[in-house]
Design a protein around this motif. Structure first.
Motif, PDB file in Angstrom:
ATOM      1  N   LEU A   1       5.313 -11.415  -1.084  1.00  0.00           N
ATOM      2  CA  LEU A   1       4.892 -11.467  -2.484  1.00  0.00           C
ATOM      3  C   LEU A   1       4.617 -10.077  -3.028  1.00  0.00           C
ATOM      4  O   LEU A   1       4.140  -9.191  -2.314  1.00  0.00           O
ATOM      5  CB  LEU A   1       3.600 -12.303  -2.604  1.00  0.00           C
ATOM      6  CG  LEU A   1       3.680 -13.737  -2.102  1.00  0.00           C
ATOM      7  CD1 LEU A   1       2.292 -14.349  -2.103  1.00  0.00           C
ATOM      8  CD2 LEU A   1       4.617 -14.550  -2.967  1.00  0.00           C
ATOM      9  N   ARG A   2       4.930  -9.921  -4.298  1.00  0.00           N
ATOM     10  CA  ARG A   2       4.521  -8.708  -5.017  1.00  0.00           C
ATOM     11  C   ARG A   2       3.899  -9.142  -6.338  1.00  0.00           C
ATOM     12  O   ARG A   2       4.245 -10.189  -6.885  1.00  0.00           O
ATOM     13  CB  ARG A   2       5.712  -7.795  -5.285  1.00  0.00           C
ATOM     14  CG  ARG A   2       6.242  -7.111  -4.052  1.00  0.00           C
ATOM     15  CD  ARG A   2       7.300  -6.095  -4.422  1.00  0.00           C
ATOM     16  NE  ARG A   2       6.732  -4.863  -4.916  1.00  0.00           N
ATOM     17  CZ  ARG A   2       6.241  -3.910  -4.143  1.00  0.00           C
ATOM     18  NH1 ARG A   2       6.210  -4.057  -2.850  1.00  0.00           N
ATOM     19  NH2 ARG A   2       5.762  -2.791  -4.654  1.00  0.00           N
ATOM     20  N   TYR A   3       3.034  -8.294  -6.818  1.00  0.00           N
ATOM     21  CA  TYR A   3       2.332  -8.604  -8.063  1.00  0.00           C
ATOM     22  C   TYR A   3       2.531  -7.448  -9.035  1.00  0.00           C
ATOM     23  O   TYR A   3       2.963  -6.345  -8.657  1.00  0.00           O
ATOM     24  CB  TYR A   3       0.830  -8.810  -7.787  1.00  0.00           C
ATOM     25  CG  TYR A   3       0.547  -9.859  -6.751  1.00  0.00           C
ATOM     26  CD1 TYR A   3       0.496  -9.540  -5.402  1.00  0.00           C
ATOM     27  CD2 TYR A   3       0.337 -11.183  -7.115  1.00  0.00           C
ATOM     28  CE1 TYR A   3       0.254 -10.511  -4.446  1.00  0.00           C
ATOM     29  CE2 TYR A   3       0.082 -12.163  -6.166  1.00  0.00           C
ATOM     30  CZ  TYR A   3       0.040 -11.815  -4.837  1.00  0.00           C
ATOM     31  OH  TYR A   3      -0.202 -12.774  -3.881  1.00  0.00           O
ATOM     32  N   GLU A   4       2.161  -7.716 -10.274  1.00  0.00           N
ATOM     33  CA  GLU A   4       2.256  -6.671 -11.297  1.00  0.00           C
ATOM     34  C   GLU A   4       1.410  -5.470 -10.903  1.00  0.00           C
ATOM     35  O   GLU A   4       1.731  -4.314 -11.177  1.00  0.00           O
ATOM     36  CB  GLU A   4       1.751  -7.248 -12.633  1.00  0.00           C
ATOM     37  CG  GLU A   4       1.782  -6.269 -13.783  1.00  0.00           C
ATOM     38  CD  GLU A   4       1.000  -6.784 -14.985  1.00  0.00           C
ATOM     39  OE1 GLU A   4       0.968  -6.082 -16.004  1.00  0.00           O
ATOM     40  OE2 GLU A   4       0.404  -7.884 -14.895  1.00  0.00           O
ATOM     41  N   PHE A   5       0.295  -5.755 -10.201  1.00  0.00           N
ATOM     42  CA  PHE A   5      -0.645  -4.698  -9.858  1.00  0.00           C
ATOM     43  C   PHE A   5      -0.378  -4.135  -8.453  1.00  0.00           C
ATOM     44  O   PHE A   5      -1.203  -3.423  -7.899  1.00  0.00           O
ATOM     45  CB  PHE A   5      -2.098  -5.207  -9.934  1.00  0.00           C
ATOM     46  CG  PHE A   5      -2.286  -6.562  -9.304  1.00  0.00           C
ATOM     47  CD1 PHE A   5      -2.106  -7.704 -10.063  1.00  0.00           C
ATOM     48  CD2 PHE A   5      -2.605  -6.694  -7.967  1.00  0.00           C
ATOM     49  CE1 PHE A   5      -2.253  -8.953  -9.497  1.00  0.00           C
ATOM     50  CE2 PHE A   5      -2.762  -7.932  -7.386  1.00  0.00           C
ATOM     51  CZ  PHE A   5      -2.582  -9.067  -8.155  1.00  0.00           C
ATOM     52  N   SER A   6       0.791  -4.487  -7.874  1.00  0.00           N
ATOM     53  CA  SER A   6       1.142  -3.921  -6.563  1.00  0.00           C
ATOM     54  C   SER A   6       1.635  -2.490  -6.723  1.00  0.00           C
ATOM     55  O   SER A   6       1.412  -1.646  -5.868  1.00  0.00           O
ATOM     56  CB  SER A   6       2.226  -4.753  -5.882  1.00  0.00           C
ATOM     57  OG  SER A   6       1.769  -6.045  -5.570  1.00  0.00           O
ATOM     58  N   ASP A   7       2.344  -2.226  -7.805  1.00  0.00           N
ATOM     59  CA  ASP A   7       2.849  -0.873  -8.068  1.00  0.00           C
ATOM     60  C   ASP A   7       2.097  -0.306  -9.255  1.00  0.00           C
ATOM     61  O   ASP A   7       2.186  -0.825 -10.357  1.00  0.00           O
ATOM     62  CB  ASP A   7       4.358  -0.905  -8.382  1.00  0.00           C
ATOM     63  CG  ASP A   7       5.145  -1.414  -7.197  1.00  0.00           C
ATOM     64  OD1 ASP A   7       5.912  -2.377  -7.361  1.00  0.00           O
ATOM     65  OD2 ASP A   7       4.958  -0.857  -6.104  1.00  0.00           O
ATOM     66  N   LEU A   8       1.358   0.762  -9.004  1.00  0.00           N
ATOM     67  CA  LEU A   8       0.531   1.360 -10.048  1.00  0.00           C
ATOM     68  C   LEU A   8       0.941   2.796 -10.291  1.00  0.00           C
ATOM     69  O   LEU A   8       1.566   3.437  -9.427  1.00  0.00           O
ATOM     70  CB  LEU A   8      -0.953   1.328  -9.630  1.00  0.00           C
ATOM     71  CG  LEU A   8      -1.564  -0.045  -9.362  1.00  0.00           C
ATOM     72  CD1 LEU A   8      -3.007   0.101  -8.881  1.00  0.00           C
ATOM     73  CD2 LEU A   8      -1.529  -0.902 -10.616  1.00  0.00           C
ATOM     74  N   SER A   9       0.583   3.288 -11.457  1.00  0.00           N
ATOM     75  CA  SER A   9       0.724   4.718 -11.730  1.00  0.00           C
ATOM     76  C   SER A   9      -0.611   5.191 -12.294  1.00  0.00           C
ATOM     77  O   SER A   9      -1.509   4.388 -12.558  1.00  0.00           O
ATOM     78  CB  SER A   9       1.859   4.982 -12.727  1.00  0.00           C
ATOM     79  OG  SER A   9       1.492   4.528 -14.006  1.00  0.00           O
ATOM     80  N   LEU A  10      -0.720   6.483 -12.453  1.00  0.00           N
ATOM     81  CA  LEU A  10      -1.992   7.040 -12.926  1.00  0.00           C
ATOM     82  C   LEU A  10      -2.347   6.528 -14.309  1.00  0.00           C
ATOM     83  O   LEU A  10      -3.524   6.497 -14.689  1.00  0.00           O
ATOM     84  CB  LEU A  10      -1.929   8.567 -12.930  1.00  0.00           C
ATOM     85  CG  LEU A  10      -2.106   9.206 -11.542  1.00  0.00           C
ATOM     86  CD1 LEU A  10      -1.846  10.698 -11.595  1.00  0.00           C
ATOM     87  CD2 LEU A  10      -3.496   8.936 -10.998  1.00  0.00           C
ATOM     88  N   ARG A  11      -1.338   6.070 -15.051  1.00  0.00           N
ATOM     89  CA  ARG A  11      -1.629   5.532 -16.388  1.00  0.00           C
ATOM     90  C   ARG A  11      -2.482   4.267 -16.312  1.00  0.00           C
ATOM     91  O   ARG A  11      -3.142   3.897 -17.276  1.00  0.00           O
ATOM     92  CB  ARG A  11      -0.313   5.178 -17.091  1.00  0.00           C
ATOM     93  CG  ARG A  11       0.353   6.315 -17.812  1.00  0.00           C
ATOM     94  CD  ARG A  11       1.353   5.763 -18.807  1.00  0.00           C
ATOM     95  NE  ARG A  11       2.255   4.804 -18.199  1.00  0.00           N
ATOM     96  CZ  ARG A  11       3.322   5.126 -17.497  1.00  0.00           C
ATOM     97  NH1 ARG A  11       3.614   6.386 -17.315  1.00  0.00           N
ATOM     98  NH2 ARG A  11       4.087   4.208 -16.969  1.00  0.00           N
ATOM     99  N   ASP A  12      -2.431   3.590 -15.157  1.00  0.00           N
ATOM    100  CA  ASP A  12      -3.196   2.350 -15.014  1.00  0.00           C
ATOM    101  C   ASP A  12      -4.673   2.598 -14.738  1.00  0.00           C
ATOM    102  O   ASP A  12      -5.460   1.647 -14.687  1.00  0.00           O
ATOM    103  CB  ASP A  12      -2.609   1.512 -13.874  1.00  0.00           C
ATOM    104  CG  ASP A  12      -1.191   1.067 -14.168  1.00  0.00           C
ATOM    105  OD1 ASP A  12      -0.314   1.278 -13.317  1.00  0.00           O
ATOM    106  OD2 ASP A  12      -0.976   0.508 -15.268  1.00  0.00           O
TER     107      ASP A  12
END
Lengths: 451, 350
Positions: free
Chosen positions: B54-65
């Motif tokens: 599973l992957r989620y929207e919040f699995s890949d983040l950037s500093l903008r988050d």
């Protein structure tokens, strides 16, 4: 019972029949070397261990097949009951002793396998996707705890393997090798080996510790691997010499020496190639972590050889003439030169740490270094040949010949394309082996004549 | 004495297993239960037996988050990260922002940065311990077929998750999202020049004839539930947002809408019966879909040279508060539904 003891017991019958010994003497000798059953029945342990692994896998597959039908508490109950039951049975059987001790050992091993299976099964039940190397760490610690408390060689071997896997997963998959991993392996297994006086545990401990440290070194900087391996081999050879002179540790002398020499010769052979020297013996760029990783085996080697020389000095005053074999002297010298080149001199020539090549030489001059290593390897090979012939030891003589041929023939082939030159290489090699054979036979005849 | 030592060693083994099970049971019993929507499935990921990754929207983040934080904070591998959520419609928790410090908000997950091999230092992957879902043998295929494929409708899983006060999560089960989304490339962007080779898939037939470098896409929204639901499609495609899906060496951000989003009215609401679909064609060369890197000028996404740079179109209707006065307000689907990742010129769809 060792192979020699088995041979002796078999020969005693013949000697008694031929009248070389009296029947009473034969019985007394048999009683001295008879298998009293206190040793581990390795046949039973090996088969039972394989059976335990397959049983464990079967349990996992059973759960996987009946996933929805089994309530999770039923799955947990089976895991806990199996784990406790296996260990309980192991304790009961070991207490009975005799031929049941081996079965008890196997049950404990099965219990530890169920412990590992339980970790993965509980992770499946609750969909746990966390840091998976922790599973190997806890599994290994569980095996180590039993290895100490039972005590048990089999559990010790399992612990060595699991803790090594744990450390390597951290290093390879997460680029996060723990210094703690190497410490746990060394501190947990080395004293256990001494307590059990087990060569197997010594070998497992050396391999697990060395491989973990090398994985750490490789993760930090790939050109640290060969120097660290060289230091570890030097430490192992030195420790082997020390253990050989101490009755408390003499069981560890052979594994330490053999593994140390194997690693040392491998490094020297590898460094006889310019490409390896170019890649693997560059100046090391030190960070706090790399300093610890590099200096630990350096200090171990320094400590071991300091004690070797001090003891030899003391021994020589007591029994003059008992000198350290000359070829052993090459080991600390080579190790010291590599430390000086890779770690010390770059401190005084900072720009060397940014270069791929040796700072004393220009690009392409690594052949000087590799040539030096080739000469060292040749020295050791010839020393094995000479020592084997003098001591009438076919194994050492053969080893020396194989090492020399392994060095010379590939070098010849890379240096010369001409078929005539290659033919010459084979002729010379063949002539050398024939000469060694004659030398060996002559030494053997000399010794027999003296006897 | 020895027997006591053996007993303690066995107790250690039993204790480790007990702790693992008890901790999770405690979270299941006393933790807050929410639904977490999974990110679009990339069919390139292998389906490993009876084990769904599973992957989620919040699995890949950037500093903008992050509200606060710099690249230096991410230099340590295994850095703890807290993902903060807000409860929305149907018990779904929507990702709001990430933090390096433990937040005071009610719903948050605790994760750790994992080693990133390919991304730049501006993005990273976080693991929360809920990326694996074990299913019974045979049920995996069913899940796989319902999750969707590259050309069809993708229906996200919504994972029922219990979360403890410290941010540890335990998966309980799953359900399917009521809305699915599909992406189709209608026309690929034109090449820079006739000499520029076609990037795979090599198919010159559906290339734009007007010379624009960005692609034209069709987004399809489908009601995959058993009850009617409403979509809110604002004018000027304001119900859709463009987000970077992957980051290479440069950090792109949407250039922003040209004007504020209009307030939703009954005209903008569309009722979808179960199984019904609604498609929207979008021209990615429009100014609305321009992006910019830092303070540079806004550019079309089809003009970017980054081979690995991809984007997602996200269906994001107005909030429940904004829709409360609509005739179909009670049936409006709220949330954030991302589509498949694609390159700006339509050359690749993940």
């Amino acid at each position: 019972m060792s192979g020699r003891e088995k041979w002796l017991l078999g020969e005693l019958e013949r000697w008694a029949a031929e009248g070389m010994v009296t029947p009473e003497q034969a019985e007394r000798l048999k009683a001295r070397y008879r298998d009293d059953g206190r040793g581990i029945n390795w046949t039973l342990v090996v088969f039972a261990s394989l059976g335990a692994i397959l049983l464990g896998l079967g349990v996992i597959l059973l759960f996987a097949h009946n996933w929805d039908k089994m309530h999770k508490f039923l799955k947990l109950a089976v895991i806990f009951a199996g784990l406790v039951g296996a260990h309980w049975g192991g304790v009961a059987l070991k207490r009975k002793g005799g031929r049941f001790a081996g079965a008890g050992e196997a049950l404990h091993l099965f219990g530890t396998m169920l412990f590992g299976a339980g970790i993965w099964l509980i992770a499946q039940i609750y969909h746990i996707e966390e840091h998976y190397p922790n599973a190997f760490m806890f599994w290994g610690l569980g095996a180590l705890a039993l290895a100490w408390t039972l005590p048990s060689i089999a559990q010790g071997l399992l612990a060595a393997g699991l803790l090594f896997v744990w450390h390597c997963c951290e290093a390879a998959d997460f680029r996060d090798p723990h210094a703690l991993g190497c410490v746990v392996i060394a501190a947990g297994l080395a004293p256990l080996a001494c307590m059990l006086r087990s060569r197997l545990v010594v070998i497992a401990a050396i391999l697990a510790f060395s491989a973990s440290l090398l994985a750490t070194a490789g993760t930090m900087q790939d050109n640290m691997v060969l120097p660290v391996l060289l230091m570890l081999s030097a430490a192992s050879i030195g420790a082997g010499l020390l253990a050989d002179r101490d009755v408390r540790f003499d069981f560890a002398a052979k594994p330490l020496s053999l593994l140390g020499w194997a690693a040392y010769l491998f490094v020297v052979y590898a460094c006889s190639y310019g490409e390896v020297v170019n890649d693997a013996l560059r100046a090391i760029t030190f960070t706090p972590g790399r300093i610890v990783c590099f200096m630990a085996p350096v200090l171990l080697a320094a400590l071991a050889w300091t004690f070797v020389f001090l003891r030899r000095r003391t021994a020589q005053t007591e029994t003059p003439g008992e000198a350290l074999p000359r070829q052993h002297l090459a080991v600390p010298i080579v190790a010291m030169l590599v430390v000086i080149h890779s770690a010390v001199l770059p401190l005084f020539v900072p720009e060397a740490s940014h270069h791929r090549h040796f700072f004393l030489f220009r690009q392409g001059d690594e052949s000087f270094i590799s040539g030096g290593f080739a000469l060292i390897f040749m020295f050791h090979s010839l020393y094995f040949v000479a020592a084997g012939c003098r001591r009438i030891h076919a194994g050492i003589t053969s080893l020396g010949c194989i090492l020399l041929m392994g060095l010379v023939i590939p070098k010849f082939f890379t240096m010369f394309d001409d078929l005539l030159a290659r033919a010459l290489a084979f002729l010379l090699a063949g002539a050398f082996l024939v000469a060694v054979g004659f030398w060996y036979c002559r030494e053997k005849r000399k010794k027999e004549a003296v006897a | 004495m020895r027997r006591l030592a053996v007993f303690l060693a066995v107790l250690f083994q039993v204790g480790v297993l007990s702790y693992m099970a008890a901790e999770r049971e405690w979270i299941l019993a006393f933790g807050r239960t929410v639904f977490l929507r999974t990110a679009p499935v990339d069919p390139m990921d292998p389906f490993r037996g009876e084990f769904v990754r599973l992957r989620y929207e919040f699995s890949d983040l950037s500093l903008r988050d992050f509200k606060v934080g710099t690249k230096a904070d991410l230099d340590r591998k295994g850095t703890p990260i807290y993902a903060v959520f807000q409860a929305e419609q149907d018990g779904v928790a929507a990702f709001q922002y990430a933090s390096f410090d433990r937040p005071g908000e009610e719903i948050f997950l605790r994760g750790r940065t994992t080693h990133s091999w390919w991304g730049s230092r501006s993005d990273f992957t976080v693991g929360y311990g809920i990326e694996a879902y074990f299913v019974q043998q045979g049920k995996g295929r069913e899940l796989e077929s319902q999750l969707g494929n590259r050309t069809g409708i993708q229906v996200p899983l919504e994972m029922e998750t219990s979360i403890s006060g410290s941010g540890t999560a335990v998966l309980r089960g799953h359900r399917w999202s009521r809305l699915g989304i599909g992406l189709e490339i209608l026309e690929r962007g034109a090449r820079k020049s006739d000499n520029e080779p076609f990037r795979p898939p090599n198919n010159p037939d559906n290339v734009r004839k007007d010379g624009k470098r960005s692609c034209r896409v069709r987004l399809t929204l489908k009601n995959t539930s058993d009850a009617p639901l409403a979509l809110v499609l604002l004018p000027d495609n304001a119900s859709f947002v463009l987000k970077p899906a992957s980051h290479d060496s440069r950090d792109y951000s949407p250039a922003g809408p040209l004007s504020p989003d209009p307030a939703p009215t009954d005209e903008h609401a569309l009722l979808l019966e179960p199984g019904m679909e609604k498609s929207v064609d979008l021209d990615m060369s429009d100014a609305r879909w321009h992006v910019r890197e830092a303070d540079k000028a806004a550019v079309e996404i089809g003009t970017l040279d980054n081979w690995n740079q991809t984007f997602r179109l996200v269906y994001r209707p107005p909030t429940a508060q904004q829709c409360k006065n609509l005739r179909l307000g009670s049936k409006v689907w709220h949330g954030s539904l991302p589509g498949r990742a694609f390159q700006g010129d339509g050359g690749r769809v993940d």
